[in-house]
Write a protein that holds these residues in place. Structure first.
Motif, mmCIF file in Angstrom:
data_model
loop_
_atom_site.group_PDB
_atom_site.id
_atom_site.type_symbol
_atom_site.label_atom_id
_atom_site.label_comp_id
_atom_site.label_asym_id
_atom_site.label_seq_id
_atom_site.Cartn_x
_atom_site.Cartn_y
_atom_site.Cartn_z
ATOM 1 N N THR A 1 0.848 -1.190 0.000
ATOM 2 C CA THR A 1 0.000 0.000 0.000
ATOM 3 C C THR A 1 0.883 1.238 0.000
ATOM 4 N N PHE A 2 0.606 2.133 -0.937
ATOM 5 C CA PHE A 2 1.295 3.418 -1.017
ATOM 6 C C PHE A 2 0.325 4.503 -0.575
ATOM 7 N N SER A 3 0.777 5.368 0.331
ATOM 8 C CA SER A 3 0.026 6.566 0.691
ATOM 9 C C SER A 3 0.768 7.743 0.071
ATOM 10 N N PHE A 4 0.060 8.548 -0.693
ATOM 11 C CA PHE A 4 0.674 9.664 -1.396
ATOM 12 C C PHE A 4 0.398 10.970 -0.670
ATOM 13 N N GLU A 5 1.260 11.934 -0.877
ATOM 14 C CA GLU A 5 1.119 13.234 -0.216
ATOM 15 C C GLU A 5 -0.169 13.947 -0.615
ATOM 16 N N ASN A 6 -0.725 13.620 -1.784
ATOM 17 C CA ASN A 6 -1.949 14.286 -2.238
ATOM 18 C C ASN A 6 -3.222 13.670 -1.653
ATOM 19 N N GLY A 7 -3.080 12.707 -0.734
ATOM 20 C CA GLY A 7 -4.255 12.094 -0.113
ATOM 21 C C GLY A 7 -4.723 10.830 -0.796
ATOM 22 N N CYS A 8 -4.017 10.392 -1.815
ATOM 23 C CA CYS A 8 -4.375 9.151 -2.501
ATOM 24 C C CYS A 8 -3.750 7.966 -1.766
ATOM 25 N N ILE A 9 -4.477 6.878 -1.723
ATOM 26 C CA ILE A 9 -3.976 5.624 -1.177
ATOM 27 C C ILE A 9 -4.165 4.569 -2.255
ATOM 28 N N ALA A 10 -3.117 3.787 -2.498
ATOM 29 C CA ALA A 10 -3.177 2.753 -3.536
ATOM 30 C C ALA A 10 -2.645 1.446 -2.980
ATOM 31 N N THR A 11 -3.431 0.392 -3.097
ATOM 32 C CA THR A 11 -2.994 -0.941 -2.683
ATOM 33 C C THR A 11 -2.888 -1.814 -3.915
ATOM 34 N N LEU A 12 -1.744 -2.473 -4.044
ATOM 35 C CA LEU A 12 -1.504 -3.434 -5.113
ATOM 36 C C LEU A 12 -1.417 -4.796 -4.456
ATOM 37 N N ARG A 13 -2.160 -5.754 -4.980
ATOM 38 C CA ARG A 13 -2.101 -7.092 -4.381
ATOM 39 C C ARG A 13 -2.418 -8.160 -5.409
ATOM 40 N N THR A 14 -1.852 -9.320 -5.184
ATOM 41 C CA THR A 14 -2.180 -10.454 -6.031
ATOM 42 C C THR A 14 -3.424 -11.134 -5.468
ATOM 43 N N SER A 15 -4.154 -11.765 -6.350
ATOM 44 C CA SER A 15 -5.332 -12.523 -5.944
ATOM 45 C C SER A 15 -4.884 -13.884 -5.433
ATOM 46 N N GLY A 16 -5.562 -14.373 -4.432
ATOM 47 C CA GLY A 16 -5.244 -15.700 -3.919
ATOM 48 C C GLY A 16 -5.908 -16.820 -4.699
ATOM 49 N N THR A 17 -6.875 -16.480 -5.552
ATOM 50 C CA THR A 17 -7.645 -17.523 -6.241
ATOM 51 C C THR A 17 -7.643 -17.404 -7.756
ATOM 52 N N GLU A 18 -7.195 -16.260 -8.287
ATOM 53 C CA GLU A 18 -7.246 -16.042 -9.731
ATOM 54 C C GLU A 18 -5.900 -15.497 -10.205
ATOM 55 N N PRO A 19 -5.613 -15.593 -11.502
ATOM 56 C CA PRO A 19 -4.340 -15.090 -12.030
ATOM 57 C C PRO A 19 -4.397 -13.572 -12.247
ATOM 58 N N LYS A 20 -4.555 -12.817 -11.163
ATOM 59 C CA LYS A 20 -4.765 -11.375 -11.255
ATOM 60 C C LYS A 20 -3.843 -10.616 -10.322
ATOM 61 N N ILE A 21 -3.518 -9.399 -10.745
ATOM 62 C CA ILE A 21 -2.988 -8.396 -9.828
ATOM 63 C C ILE A 21 -4.046 -7.308 -9.768
ATOM 64 N N LYS A 22 -4.482 -7.010 -8.562
ATOM 65 C CA LYS A 22 -5.548 -6.042 -8.370
ATOM 66 C C LYS A 22 -4.976 -4.750 -7.818
ATOM 67 N N TYR A 23 -5.627 -3.655 -8.164
ATOM 68 C CA TYR A 23 -5.286 -2.397 -7.510
ATOM 69 C C TYR A 23 -6.553 -1.728 -7.006
ATOM 70 N N TYR A 24 -6.404 -1.136 -5.832
ATOM 71 C CA TYR A 24 -7.486 -0.400 -5.192
ATOM 72 C C TYR A 24 -6.935 0.993 -4.911
ATOM 73 N N THR A 25 -7.557 2.008 -5.464
ATOM 74 C CA THR A 25 -7.081 3.370 -5.235
ATOM 75 C C THR A 25 -8.223 4.246 -4.753
ATOM 76 N N GLU A 26 -7.865 5.200 -3.918
ATOM 77 C CA GLU A 26 -8.844 6.140 -3.401
ATOM 78 C C GLU A 26 -8.150 7.462 -3.152
ATOM 79 N N ILE A 27 -8.862 8.536 -3.433
ATOM 80 C CA ILE A 27 -8.382 9.863 -3.073
ATOM 81 C C ILE A 27 -9.425 10.459 -2.145
ATOM 82 N N VAL A 28 -8.957 11.068 -1.072
ATOM 83 C CA VAL A 28 -9.848 11.583 -0.036
ATOM 84 C C VAL A 28 -9.542 13.059 0.191
ATOM 85 N N ARG A 29 -10.590 13.832 0.284
ATOM 86 C CA ARG A 29 -10.467 15.225 0.695
ATOM 87 C C ARG A 29 -11.413 15.423 1.865
#
Length: 164
Positions: A97-125
């Motif tokens: 998980t990367f937290s950015f100075e602009n308030g964005c948070i990004a998590t990169l993770r592999t799936s435990g059941t599928e051949p995927k790399i997932k990303y979850y991103t959010e920006i909060v104000r």
């Protein structure tokens, strides 16, 4: 539904105006989540190895400075003086998980059941922020583009975008 619209439609107060008042009170949270497919799991190890660079994580992704990094695969969290995460460590799967100075948070993770790399991103104000939803979506889109280009590197690692 129509009952909600009728309730908030009195005196010209619309549901969208009510929603906007909630944004002013609680802030805006905009997310962009997706994944890439990869049928060669060994490439995930190579990709995350490049991101980790032997414990030297990126200080910037694109033009966006990184404020903190949490890596639950190796048990690292720069948010704390002892550099130890407060969440469970799982060496068997990749998750950073990367937290950015602009308030964005990004998590990169592999799936435990599928051949995927997932990303979850959010920006909060927070409450009272002046940026519009459109401005925040554009900024988050720039962060996601930089993550894909610099960290995931689809061409280099043979990742396929999720089917539309």
């Amino acid at each position: 539904s129509s009952g909600i619209n009728a309730e908030y439609g009195q005196d010209g107060f619309t549901l969208s105006a009510f929603l906007e008042s909630l944004y002013v009170m609680y802030g805006r949270h905009i997310s962009d989540n997706s994944y890439y497919l990869c049928y060669e799991p060994a490439k995930f190890d190579l990709m995350f190895g490049e991101i980790r660079k032997g414990g030297v994580y990126p200080e910037k992704v694109g033009k966006f400075p990184v404020a903190a990094v949490r890596d639950l695969t190796v048990g690292f969290d720069s948010n704390y003086a002892d550099k130890k995460p407060r969440l469970p460590v799982c060496p068997g799967s990749h998750m950073i998980t990367f937290s950015f100075e602009n308030g964005c948070i990004a998590t990169l993770r592999t799936s435990g059941t599928e051949p995927k790399i997932k990303y979850y991103t959010e920006i909060v104000r927070g409450p009272g922020a002046l940026e519009s939803e459109e401005e925040l979506r554009m900024e988050l889109g720039e962060v996601v583009d930089a993550i894909v280009k610099e960290l995931l590197q689809p061409e280099k690692f043979g990742l396929k975008p999720r089917p539309s």
